[in-house]
Design a protein around this motif. Structure first.
Motif, short mmCIF file in Angstrom:
data_model
loop_
_atom_site.label_atom_id
_atom_site.label_comp_id
_atom_site.label_asym_id
_atom_site.label_seq_id
_atom_site.Cartn_x
_atom_site.Cartn_y
_atom_site.Cartn_z
N UNK A 182 -6.05 9.65 -6.66
CA UNK A 182 -5.93 10.75 -7.46
C UNK A 182 -4.65 11.68 -7.21
N UNK A 183 -4.66 11.85 -5.45
CA UNK A 183 -4.28 12.52 -5.19
C UNK A 183 -2.53 13.27 -5.29
N UNK A 184 -1.99 11.90 -5.17
CA UNK A 184 -0.90 11.89 -5.82
C UNK A 184 -0.23 12.01 -6.97
N UNK A 185 -1.37 12.02 -8.18
CA UNK A 185 -1.08 11.70 -9.19
C UNK A 185 -1.27 13.61 -10.15
N UNK A 186 -2.06 14.32 -9.24
CA UNK A 186 -2.78 15.48 -9.89
C UNK A 186 -1.96 16.23 -9.82
N UNK A 187 -2.62 17.13 -9.99
CA UNK A 187 -1.81 18.79 -10.42
C UNK A 187 -1.10 19.15 -8.79
N UNK A 188 0.45 19.26 -8.84
CA UNK A 188 0.62 20.08 -7.64
C UNK A 188 -0.20 20.85 -6.62
N UNK A 189 -1.08 21.43 -7.48
CA UNK A 189 -2.03 22.87 -7.16
C UNK A 189 -2.98 21.70 -6.30
N UNK A 220 4.08 18.89 -2.15
CA UNK A 220 4.71 17.34 -0.96
C UNK A 220 3.82 16.84 -2.27
N UNK A 221 5.55 15.36 -1.54
CA UNK A 221 5.76 14.26 -2.60
C UNK A 221 5.74 13.86 -1.44
N UNK A 222 4.72 12.12 -2.02
CA UNK A 222 4.94 10.95 -1.16
C UNK A 222 5.56 9.46 -1.73
N UNK A 266 10.01 4.80 -3.54
CA UNK A 266 9.72 4.70 -4.25
C UNK A 266 8.33 5.60 -4.82
N UNK A 267 8.49 6.49 -5.86
CA UNK A 267 7.44 7.72 -5.95
C UNK A 267 5.87 7.49 -6.08
N UNK A 268 5.38 7.61 -5.03
CA UNK A 268 3.46 7.05 -5.00
C UNK A 268 3.38 7.69 -6.88
N UNK A 269 3.97 8.47 -6.99
CA UNK A 269 2.71 8.38 -8.51
C UNK A 269 3.37 7.98 -9.82
N UNK A 325 -1.66 3.80 -3.65
CA UNK A 325 -2.19 5.69 -3.56
C UNK A 325 -3.41 5.35 -2.80
N UNK A 326 -4.27 4.63 -2.61
CA UNK A 326 -5.36 4.72 -1.87
C UNK A 326 -5.25 4.60 0.11
#
Lengths: 365, 365
Positions: A124-131, A265-267, A272-275, A283-284
């Motif tokens: 969930x790294x790219x779905x979690x908070x930007x923090x 950090x976006x990916x 297409x946006x990963x999140x 995502x994995x």
């Protein structure tokens, strides 16, 4: 480098276990709840002096025991020597030992046994908070540069002072101006390194991702509230103008609206946006590629491959992606992979297999 | 009840697909990134009018398209009739149709097609912030009781007013006393229902968990800042005394320290905390049992089994646990399970299998 042996006493579910390892890919297999993760958590702990789980050190001690002991013997290809890292965890704190001598400062033991890790929450790294993503950048740069963490802690201190100043109904404009200048100086140092890191990671990630997903392109982007990095003077001038523009909004919101504490950090995969657009499996794979890029960076700097810890990385991946990941890892350093079921893994290969049963670790091949 | 057919137009990765389903266990198989989750997300959306992912409705529309259309035909065993639920999502909003008529209020469509779902982020349910677990309790009670959500929104409003009052340096003691009394009234209604729900869930969860993990005991506990539920008058008096004790602390912290907004749902397996001591696999099994307990509750109230949506629930489980879960589900209502690899599943059974490839859905058995 590679772990030669691991000994655990009263750590998590283990009473007293010793296990030897070899270079290459080491599978840790066991039914749910047998302690697969606990085993790799011990290696992570001796590398970074904390767990990858959100837990207190005390939680690592076996129930009804007062202290836990961990020891790793590892071989470093760089200095062609064997070393020993040990730790004792009590309810009052923890102590580390390097080659049997007590280490007075935590920083002296950190980074001796270098590692990269992937744990299930990373999906969930790219779905979690930007923090969470800023923490990833900060931790990675913390390993690569000593100045970075110093500047970051300075930034946080100034930011806090500036926010306090803004929260006062009649704040001192001169004080605020001084704090803003100091903040921008730190912004420059940190943003420059973060931009540079993401640029470097992008090249590495692209190579790695192409080996797992040959027809797809993964791109990282550092998304900033700050202007592009130019020379220090131009940057400072540009950010001061930005702050001037945001003056009234900052006065209303009573907090600092520009700076590295707001960046992300976006990916994207194939643009297409990963999140929001990509699947859990994608995502994995993207996070795996990112962690492997960090391993490459560590190798460049330290001059030898770090240990790779992969907790439950193969779950929810199809056979093709599993194979591609394993093919990629075969070229890398010593790797530990936990799996509940070995079904997906081609056991014709030279993989080592350890099975956990009844709190015992048995080598099966 | 069971879904008879699903039609998707410009939804996520799908251009235009139609697929028929049957009662029993329906597996959705496909490589990573093919759209397994998107398919079950569509069923969830027509049941609860939103996605289980953290995303905006706009993200559900296929790229480069302006609107998405979803239709489900389902059979209700209770009224022995077929119904149709449809939705149109545009960038401006969404509209729902029931039996081809436009539904003026969202609440009229919610709950017609009843469902319980498990998605990968649920693994972290007991590790996440308590807020997530309060949301679970509130959503479950929201389905079971109409008054509940009304009282909850009233509670939130009073809480906000009370915190504002506390944040003023010289707050009006009379105003605060009135707000406190009103807050406690709501506390009583909500806490009583939450305690009752957890008690009911505990019995159900115990039965379900024993079928998957025969030798282990899962226990839920509602952990509250409030006293035990007695009669309304005694409860109110006790909470008023509690507030009196916390007076000075509340004045310093400037926020309400007692109440249902601070409560939590905890779980233990064999008396060990799920969050800090148990493995990812055990967390998955416990959350699965909890969701299945909710399905049982829905069945009791609605008089027919809800549809069960399980996105990637079998990952990281060993063969024994997978088998136990499937054996449990065989007795339940219509179930949709996404998996990347069908290897773990015994295909001698009467399971239906749908494969997704190139944005097409093909029935394989």
């Amino acid at each position: 480098m590679y772990v030669k042996s691991l000994n655990l006493k009263s750590f998590r579910n283990y009473d007293n276990v010793s296990v030897s390892f070899e270079p290459g890919i080491n599978f840790i297999v066991g039914n749910n709840g047998t302690g697969k993760t606990n085993l790799v958590e011990a290696i992570y702990f001796l590398s970074l002096s904390r767990s990858f789980k959100k837990c207190s050190d005390e939680d690592l001690i076996k129930r009804d025991k007062t202290s836990a002991e961990l020891t790793i013997e590892y071989f470093s290809e760089k200095d062609k020597e064997e070393h020993l890292i040990g730790a004792t965890i009590t309810k009052k704190g923890k102590a580390f030992y390097f080659d049997r001598e007590k280490v007075p400062q935590l920083s002296k033991v950190l980074g001796n046994l270098s590692s990269t890790s992937y744990d299930p929450s990373s999906v969930f790294m790219f779905k979690d908070d930007p923090q969470e993503r800023r923490r990833f950048l900060d931790e990675t740069l913390g390993v690569l540069s000593k100045d970075y963490l110093y500047t970051l802690s300075r930034y946080k201190k100034i930011l806090k002072e500036r926010n306090t100043a803004l929260s006062q109904s009649e704040y001192d404009r001169d004080v605020l101006a001084v704090l803003t200048k100091e903040l921008i100086k730190c912004d420059y140092i940190i943003a420059k390194q973060r931009f540079g890191l993401v640029e470097r990671l992008n090249t590495l990630v692209d190579e790695i991702f192409r080996e797992i997903e040959p027809n797809k392109k993964l791109v990282l982007k550092y998304v900033s509230t700050l202007p592009n990095i130019t020379d220090s003077k131009t940057f400072m001038e540009q950010v001061e103008i930005l702050f001037e523009k945001k003056k009234s909004e900052e006065a209303i919101k009573k907090c600092t609206l520009i700076g590295i504490h707001r960046d992300d950090l976006k990916a994207k995969i194939d643009n297409q946006d990963l999140d929001s657009y990509c699947s859990q499996g994608q995502n994995r794979l993207a996070t795996f590629a990112l962690k492997m890029a960090v391993a490459k960076l560590i190798e460049e700097i330290k001059g030898e491959k770090p240990i790779i810890i992969l907790d439950d990385v193969l779950s929810d991946l199809d056979i093709t992606r599993c194979k591609n990941i394993l093919m990629y890892l075969e070229k890398g350093g010593q790797t530990f992979i936990t799996v509940a079921e070995i079904g997906k893994v081609e056991l014709t290969k030279n993989y080592k297999l350890y099975e956990i049963d009844n709190n015992e670790i048995v080598r099966r091949r």
